[in-house]
Write a protein that holds these residues in place. Sequence first.
Motif, mmCIF file in Angstrom:
data_model
loop_
_atom_site.group_PDB
_atom_site.id
_atom_site.type_symbol
_atom_site.label_atom_id
_atom_site.label_comp_id
_atom_site.label_asym_id
_atom_site.label_seq_id
_atom_site.Cartn_x
_atom_site.Cartn_y
_atom_site.Cartn_z
ATOM 1 N N ALA A 84 0.833 -1.205 0.000
ATOM 2 C CA ALA A 84 0.000 0.000 0.000
ATOM 3 C C ALA A 84 0.867 1.254 0.000
ATOM 4 O O ALA A 84 0.529 2.254 -0.657
ATOM 5 C CB ALA A 84 -0.929 -0.010 1.214
ATOM 6 N N MET A 85 1.989 1.207 0.710
ATOM 7 C CA MET A 85 2.903 2.356 0.720
ATOM 8 C C MET A 85 3.509 2.569 -0.659
ATOM 9 O O MET A 85 3.631 3.707 -1.138
ATOM 10 C CB MET A 85 4.002 2.125 1.752
ATOM 11 C CG MET A 85 3.514 2.133 3.187
ATOM 12 S SD MET A 85 3.173 3.795 3.796
ATOM 13 C CE MET A 85 4.839 4.371 4.132
ATOM 14 N N LEU A 86 3.873 1.467 -1.330
ATOM 15 C CA LEU A 86 4.457 1.580 -2.658
ATOM 16 C C LEU A 86 3.425 2.028 -3.696
ATOM 17 O O LEU A 86 3.783 2.600 -4.726
ATOM 18 C CB LEU A 86 5.059 0.239 -3.085
ATOM 19 C CG LEU A 86 6.249 -0.259 -2.269
ATOM 20 C CD1 LEU A 86 6.651 -1.654 -2.736
ATOM 21 C CD2 LEU A 86 7.423 0.691 -2.374
ATOM 22 N N ASP A 87 2.158 1.754 -3.417
ATOM 23 C CA ASP A 87 1.086 2.108 -4.359
ATOM 24 C C ASP A 87 0.513 3.495 -4.108
ATOM 25 O O ASP A 87 -0.535 3.837 -4.652
ATOM 26 C CB ASP A 87 -0.041 1.072 -4.277
ATOM 27 C CG ASP A 87 0.367 -0.269 -4.857
ATOM 28 O OD1 ASP A 87 1.315 -0.285 -5.661
ATOM 29 O OD2 ASP A 87 -0.257 -1.291 -4.501
ATOM 30 N N GLY A 88 1.199 4.287 -3.309
ATOM 31 C CA GLY A 88 0.753 5.660 -3.103
ATOM 32 C C GLY A 88 0.354 5.991 -1.692
ATOM 33 O O GLY A 88 -0.017 7.131 -1.398
ATOM 34 N N GLY A 89 0.453 5.015 -0.784
ATOM 35 C CA GLY A 89 0.075 5.275 0.591
ATOM 36 C C GLY A 89 0.998 6.227 1.312
ATOM 37 O O GLY A 89 0.664 6.713 2.390
ATOM 38 N N ALA A 90 2.162 6.495 0.716
ATOM 39 C CA ALA A 90 3.106 7.426 1.315
ATOM 40 C C ALA A 90 3.170 8.739 0.551
ATOM 41 O O ALA A 90 4.030 9.574 0.823
ATOM 42 C CB ALA A 90 4.496 6.796 1.365
ATOM 43 N N ALA A 91 2.280 8.913 -0.417
ATOM 44 C CA ALA A 91 2.313 10.120 -1.253
ATOM 45 C C ALA A 91 2.266 11.369 -0.364
ATOM 46 O O ALA A 91 1.547 11.403 0.638
ATOM 47 C CB ALA A 91 1.129 10.105 -2.208
ATOM 48 N N PRO A 92 3.028 12.422 -0.729
ATOM 49 C CA PRO A 92 3.861 12.565 -1.932
ATOM 50 C C PRO A 92 5.295 12.070 -1.762
ATOM 51 O O PRO A 92 6.174 12.472 -2.526
ATOM 52 C CB PRO A 92 3.838 14.077 -2.153
ATOM 53 C CG PRO A 92 3.836 14.626 -0.754
ATOM 54 C CD PRO A 92 2.992 13.673 0.060
ATOM 55 N N LEU A 93 5.532 11.225 -0.758
ATOM 56 C CA LEU A 93 6.890 10.736 -0.501
ATOM 57 C C LEU A 93 7.020 9.256 -0.862
ATOM 58 O O LEU A 93 7.750 8.514 -0.222
ATOM 59 C CB LEU A 93 7.244 10.945 0.978
ATOM 60 C CG LEU A 93 7.137 12.385 1.495
ATOM 61 C CD1 LEU A 93 7.403 12.427 2.996
ATOM 62 C CD2 LEU A 93 8.104 13.299 0.757
ATOM 63 N N THR A 94 6.326 8.827 -1.889
ATOM 64 C CA THR A 94 6.290 7.412 -2.254
ATOM 65 C C THR A 94 7.682 6.902 -2.639
ATOM 66 O O THR A 94 8.308 7.420 -3.562
ATOM 67 C CB THR A 94 5.331 7.183 -3.432
ATOM 68 O OG1 THR A 94 4.033 7.662 -3.073
ATOM 69 C CG2 THR A 94 5.249 5.699 -3.775
ATOM 70 N N PRO A 95 8.192 5.868 -1.946
ATOM 71 C CA PRO A 95 9.496 5.297 -2.292
ATOM 72 C C PRO A 95 9.386 4.393 -3.504
ATOM 73 O O PRO A 95 8.302 3.926 -3.859
ATOM 74 C CB PRO A 95 9.869 4.495 -1.039
ATOM 75 C CG PRO A 95 8.559 4.132 -0.432
ATOM 76 C CD PRO A 95 7.598 5.247 -0.742
ATOM 77 N N PHE A 96 10.530 4.126 -4.127
ATOM 78 C CA PHE A 96 10.559 3.271 -5.317
ATOM 79 C C PHE A 96 10.460 1.800 -4.942
ATOM 80 O O PHE A 96 9.781 1.023 -5.605
ATOM 81 C CB PHE A 96 11.849 3.524 -6.102
ATOM 82 C CG PHE A 96 12.019 2.631 -7.305
ATOM 83 C CD1 PHE A 96 11.215 2.807 -8.424
ATOM 84 C CD2 PHE A 96 12.970 1.625 -7.319
ATOM 85 C CE1 PHE A 96 11.363 1.986 -9.539
ATOM 86 C CE2 PHE A 96 13.125 0.804 -8.418
ATOM 87 C CZ PHE A 96 12.317 0.979 -9.535
ATOM 88 N N ALA A 97 11.171 1.410 -3.893
ATOM 89 C CA ALA A 97 11.212 -0.002 -3.500
ATOM 90 C C ALA A 97 11.689 -0.098 -2.063
ATOM 91 O O ALA A 97 12.357 0.816 -1.551
ATOM 92 C CB ALA A 97 12.142 -0.785 -4.419
ATOM 93 N N PRO A 98 11.379 -1.196 -1.376
ATOM 94 C CA PRO A 98 11.939 -1.399 -0.043
ATOM 95 C C PRO A 98 13.418 -1.765 -0.135
ATOM 96 O O PRO A 98 13.867 -2.226 -1.188
ATOM 97 C CB PRO A 98 11.100 -2.561 0.508
ATOM 98 C CG PRO A 98 10.593 -3.275 -0.691
ATOM 99 C CD PRO A 98 10.437 -2.250 -1.777
#
Length: 251
Positions: A47-61
Motif C-alpha cells: 500500500a505504501m508503494l502504491d501511493g500510501g506514502a504520497a507525496p513521498l512514495t518510495p521506489f522499492a523497499p
Amino acid sequence: MPYELFYWPSIQGRGEFVRLALEDAGAPYVDVAREQGKGRGVKALMAMLDGGAAPLTPFAPPFLRDGEVIVSHVANILAWLGPKLGLAPEGEALRLFAHGLQLTITDFVLEVHDTHHPISTDLYYEDQKREAKARTAAFLTHRVPKYLGHFERVLNENPSGPAHAVGGATTTVDLSLFQIWAGMTYAFPRAFAGADKRYPALASLAAAVARRPNLARYLASERRIPFNESGVFRHYPELDQAAGKAGRTKV
C-alpha cells in the motif's frame, strides 16, 4: 513512536543492514511486513508503494518511516538513523566518509546479487546459470579482493585503530561490514575459506560485532531470518569455487 521498517518478510536482503542498526541500538521498531494486524503485513508494504506514502512514495523497499519522515535506500536510512542511535562518527567529515563507505557496501551488495542474476531479475536463476557461473568466477577472482582489500585498508588506516572503520566507536558501517562478511561466508564457503588470513582486520571486526550484547541476542533469536536462496547472499554449490581457483573455472 517506534520506527517502522518496510521490507520483505522472508529474507534478510538489504533490509537486514537496517535491522542490524536498530537491533544493536535496542531501538523500538516494527518490522511491518512481518507483523500481523491492522496496518501491518505485506499488504501494508504494498500500500505504501502504491501511493500510501504520497507525496513521498518510495521506489522499492527497504524504507523507514520515522514519524512523518520517510527515508528510502539503505545508505540514506543509515545516514538518518546513525546519529539518532549513537552509531555515527563525530564530525561532518567523518560522517561523509562513513556515508561513502556505506555506498561502497551498497555497490558490493549489488555485485553479490548479480552473481546469481547476471542478466535480469525477471528471469529465474535456472534460466541464467551459465552466465551466473561466468559472472561469479569474475566476481570472486577480481571484485571481492578489490572491495574487501579496500575495507581492510580503511580499517588499518583508521587513526583510532583498526577496531572500527570510522572513528573510535562502533558505527553503522561496522555493522554492515559484519553483514557482508557473514553473507560471503554463507554464499561462498569454499571461495571464502581462509579469508580471515587475507583480511585479518575485517575478520576481527566481524567477530567483535557478533559479540556485541544486543546483536548477539538478535543473531541467536528467531528475529534473525536465516540466509536462504531467495535473498541477496545465496549458496549455490555450482557457483562456489575453491579459494584461488575461480579464475580458472571453465563454463
